[in-house]
Write a protein that holds these residues in place. Sequence first.
Motif, short mmCIF file in Angstrom:
data_model
loop_
_atom_site.label_atom_id
_atom_site.label_comp_id
_atom_site.label_asym_id
_atom_site.label_seq_id
_atom_site.Cartn_x
_atom_site.Cartn_y
_atom_site.Cartn_z
N SER A 326 0.81 -1.22 0.00
CA SER A 326 0.00 0.00 0.00
C SER A 326 0.85 1.27 0.00
CB SER A 326 -0.93 -0.01 1.22
OG SER A 326 -0.19 -0.16 2.42
N ASP A 327 2.14 1.16 0.38
CA ASP A 327 3.03 2.33 0.31
C ASP A 327 3.68 2.47 -1.06
OD1 ASP A 327 4.82 0.25 0.30
OD2 ASP A 327 5.70 0.70 2.26
N LYS A 328 3.22 1.69 -2.04
CA LYS A 328 3.66 1.72 -3.45
C LYS A 328 5.01 1.04 -3.69
CE LYS A 328 -0.04 4.05 -4.28
NZ LYS A 328 -1.23 3.33 -4.80
N LEU A 329 5.67 0.59 -2.64
CA LEU A 329 6.90 -0.17 -2.84
C LEU A 329 6.58 -1.56 -3.35
CD1 LEU A 329 8.85 0.70 0.45
CD2 LEU A 329 8.98 1.85 -1.77
N ILE A 330 7.46 -2.08 -4.20
CA ILE A 330 7.30 -3.45 -4.66
C ILE A 330 8.19 -4.35 -3.80
CG2 ILE A 330 7.70 -5.05 -6.57
CD1 ILE A 330 6.95 -2.88 -8.48
N GLN A 331 7.56 -5.32 -3.15
CA GLN A 331 8.28 -6.26 -2.32
C GLN A 331 8.49 -7.56 -3.09
OE1 GLN A 331 9.51 -5.57 0.61
NE2 GLN A 331 8.45 -3.65 1.11
N GLN A 332 9.74 -7.99 -3.16
CA GLN A 332 10.09 -9.25 -3.80
C GLN A 332 10.62 -10.21 -2.73
OE1 GLN A 332 13.14 -8.45 -6.67
NE2 GLN A 332 12.07 -6.71 -7.58
N PHE A 333 10.24 -11.46 -2.82
CA PHE A 333 10.82 -12.51 -1.98
C PHE A 333 11.11 -13.71 -2.86
CE2 PHE A 333 9.02 -10.10 1.51
CZ PHE A 333 9.94 -10.30 2.53
N TYR A 334 12.32 -14.25 -2.72
CA TYR A 334 12.63 -15.49 -3.41
C TYR A 334 13.61 -16.29 -2.58
CZ TYR A 334 17.11 -13.54 -5.09
OH TYR A 334 18.37 -13.00 -5.17
N VAL A 335 13.76 -17.57 -2.91
CA VAL A 335 14.67 -18.46 -2.20
C VAL A 335 15.88 -18.69 -3.10
CG1 VAL A 335 14.94 -20.73 -1.13
CG2 VAL A 335 12.72 -19.56 -1.06
N ASP A 336 17.08 -18.38 -2.56
CA ASP A 336 18.27 -18.53 -3.39
C ASP A 336 18.77 -19.97 -3.39
OD1 ASP A 336 19.77 -18.93 -1.06
OD2 ASP A 336 20.67 -16.96 -1.07
N GLU A 337 19.91 -20.20 -4.06
CA GLU A 337 20.40 -21.57 -4.24
C GLU A 337 20.82 -22.21 -2.93
OE1 GLU A 337 23.79 -18.71 -4.45
OE2 GLU A 337 21.78 -18.83 -5.36
N ARG A 338 21.03 -21.41 -1.88
CA ARG A 338 21.39 -21.95 -0.57
C ARG A 338 20.18 -22.31 0.27
NH1 ARG A 338 24.65 -16.71 1.15
NH2 ARG A 338 22.67 -15.90 0.31
N GLY A 339 18.99 -21.93 -0.18
CA GLY A 339 17.79 -22.11 0.63
C GLY A 339 17.52 -20.93 1.55
N TRP A 340 18.19 -19.80 1.32
CA TRP A 340 17.99 -18.60 2.13
C TRP A 340 16.87 -17.75 1.52
CZ3 TRP A 340 23.34 -16.27 3.90
CH2 TRP A 340 24.10 -17.29 4.50
N LEU A 341 16.14 -17.08 2.39
CA LEU A 341 15.06 -16.20 1.95
C LEU A 341 15.61 -14.81 1.71
CD1 LEU A 341 12.01 -16.00 1.41
CD2 LEU A 341 11.71 -15.38 3.82
N VAL A 342 15.44 -14.31 0.47
CA VAL A 342 15.98 -13.01 0.05
C VAL A 342 14.81 -12.06 -0.19
CG1 VAL A 342 17.33 -11.80 -1.70
CG2 VAL A 342 17.97 -14.13 -1.02
#
Length: 701
Positions: A326-342
């Motif tokens: 709602s603050d207009k920012l785009i939030q991205q989340f993905y899991v990298d090759e180590r299994g970490w949440l980015v």
Amino acid sequence: MPLSRPRPSAARMAALTLAAVTALPLGLVCAPAAVADAVPSTPAPTAQVSCRPQAQLYGATADGKLELFTHGDAAQGSFNWPVIGKRIDGSGWGSPRITLGGPGNWIYSINPDGGLYRHRYDPATNTWGTPPGEKIDSGWGTFLDGAARRNRVTIDDRGNIFAIHDDGTLRIYRYDEKTGAPMPGNGRVIDTGSWGGYNLIVAAGDGLLFARQGGDMYRYRYDVDRQQWLEIKSQAWTSGWQYLRDIRSAGGGTLYGLHADGSLFWYRYDVNAGAWVDTGRRKAGWNFETFHGISLSTDACKTPAQPAKPPVAPRPNMPAAIRQSSDKLIQQFYVDERGWLVNGVQRDPRDLGTVAYSTVPGARDIVDQPVITEQADGTPMAFALGKDGHIWMTKRQAGGTWSALKDFGGDFTGAPTVTRNPQGIVGVHAFDRDGKMWYLNQQSPNSDNFIPWRTRDAYSSMPAGYEKSSFLAAGQAASVDKEADRPFILGIDKQGRLGMNRADAKREGWWVWGASDTSGLGGTPAAARGADGKVMAFARTKDGEIWTAKESTRTDADSKLPLNGFFGDGTVLSGVKTAGSPAVAVNQDKSLGVVVRDDKGYVHYARQLGPDGDFSRWSLVASKQAATDPAVVQLADGQWAVFYIDTDGLERMYWLSDADSGSAQPRSLARGKRSTPADPVFTGGVTAKSHNGKPVVTEGR
């Protein structure tokens, strides 16, 4: 047993007890006499419970003394008392003090000052630990206020304390065994509103909780580690329980009930058999009427431990989660090759150079696609599945950082889906290893507490559709109308059919919609509402193509009631083969588009030719191959973009050009043929993390 009169010997007490059992029918002492659960014709095997040679029972006298008894047959309930009435403390245990047994030789008490204390007594050496009477918490005085509250606290075989509060909530308290310090989440509400009618609760081991209302007993089962309600308000045994003034447990499903006349009755519920054990030897003792309260060591009996479940394997090519908050920012989340949440935060929706990336603290061993939502006050939240099968949550904090992961438990093999109703309550839904749907809800808008997982709505006479579901255990749940009062939850069942649950109009339960006629579907379905307001779903066929169908209605053959689902053959969007799952986008004219990664790694797009039109042929989004399935972000202005990680490990985002975000040229397509006047144009490229500060180069096909 008062000390002012001669104490009978063990042999004498045995004779008195056996005589009493013979002379006094069960009904005359008003013990529970009718079972609601089936009692097996053959007693459940005793191998299903193992008990220590002696279970400690503590009796607190009215004049403050504490006496020890040991029961030598907690598994069967026969009269067997190696130790009878041994005084272990001479003062301080009288009313109104409440004495509660615990595991590991711990005895707990709620003292007149309102403090919760713990004491450790070793019956083998007849010694007390130091310090004697350690205060570990305060604010417990309300449980001393009246007979109706005294039995609303219980301790299980692992030291978890369950308490019913005056607001009708059930709460769990956990203290570190070594230090006595409160554990994280101490005092958490695990159920709301409907416990006020109970005047007694007793934990009986292995997650069993019994609660008394009037003369009836109800059974619950709560898995503390997985934070799941395995059983909710099953009628355990009808009538007669009001005559027992104390009910305690030695673990392993045992119950010891103290009658007003001093009789001590024994019962055991076998979790594995799903029934009460009927041994015919339920009266275990006599002459306990002089005690104002009794307690037992709660870990004297144990049921067999369940084998550890294997870790959840990472989902191959898992997509990212991306959302404009709602603050207009785009939030991205993905899991990298180590299994970490980015996490990536993009400040300008159309400028890829404004993305900043960071890892979420402690977010390791994530095995499936993250899910993003925001709570009622606009705070973004992300949920992710760990290899332990638990769902974990992180929330954005002041300053833009993300909180350490919070464990929500569960036993799942696919990522959840998340909804938020108009009242602002966030709900999480997921499939377990058996394909059953579970859900948990935020306790109140913006609350950090979520009421633990369940498969049905408690205290409702209406059965929940989740209990009838048989979804593909490895699948991820999907949802439509995520912020509506009646969201849809979708999944692929074990026959490869697309099924859907929806809350009923009064929100008293969840109903299962009909499964699709098409079977052999796989992956994670995607769905959205089209221009006509109906839900259109997409899923992968057994041949690797994308199938789509629109919701429709038919009459159920058994109930004769309307049944909704994705009926008929649907349509196969041929031309692209995939091993992944589709993502759906809504164009500005409300026509739908679908993107998918093919078996060579290229991302393709097909769109409806006008609202409710047929679909175009597939077109290429970008020339760079993807290592993950694509994700779609929808902006508030109706624009949308595709996001994926490429084969070099770089993040990429491509926007559909404004001219192609709607379809002004609908056309009727011949059966089996799909075309479009011109391929849509996507522009974009790699995002800021991938450039090391260099200017972003916009790419186009």
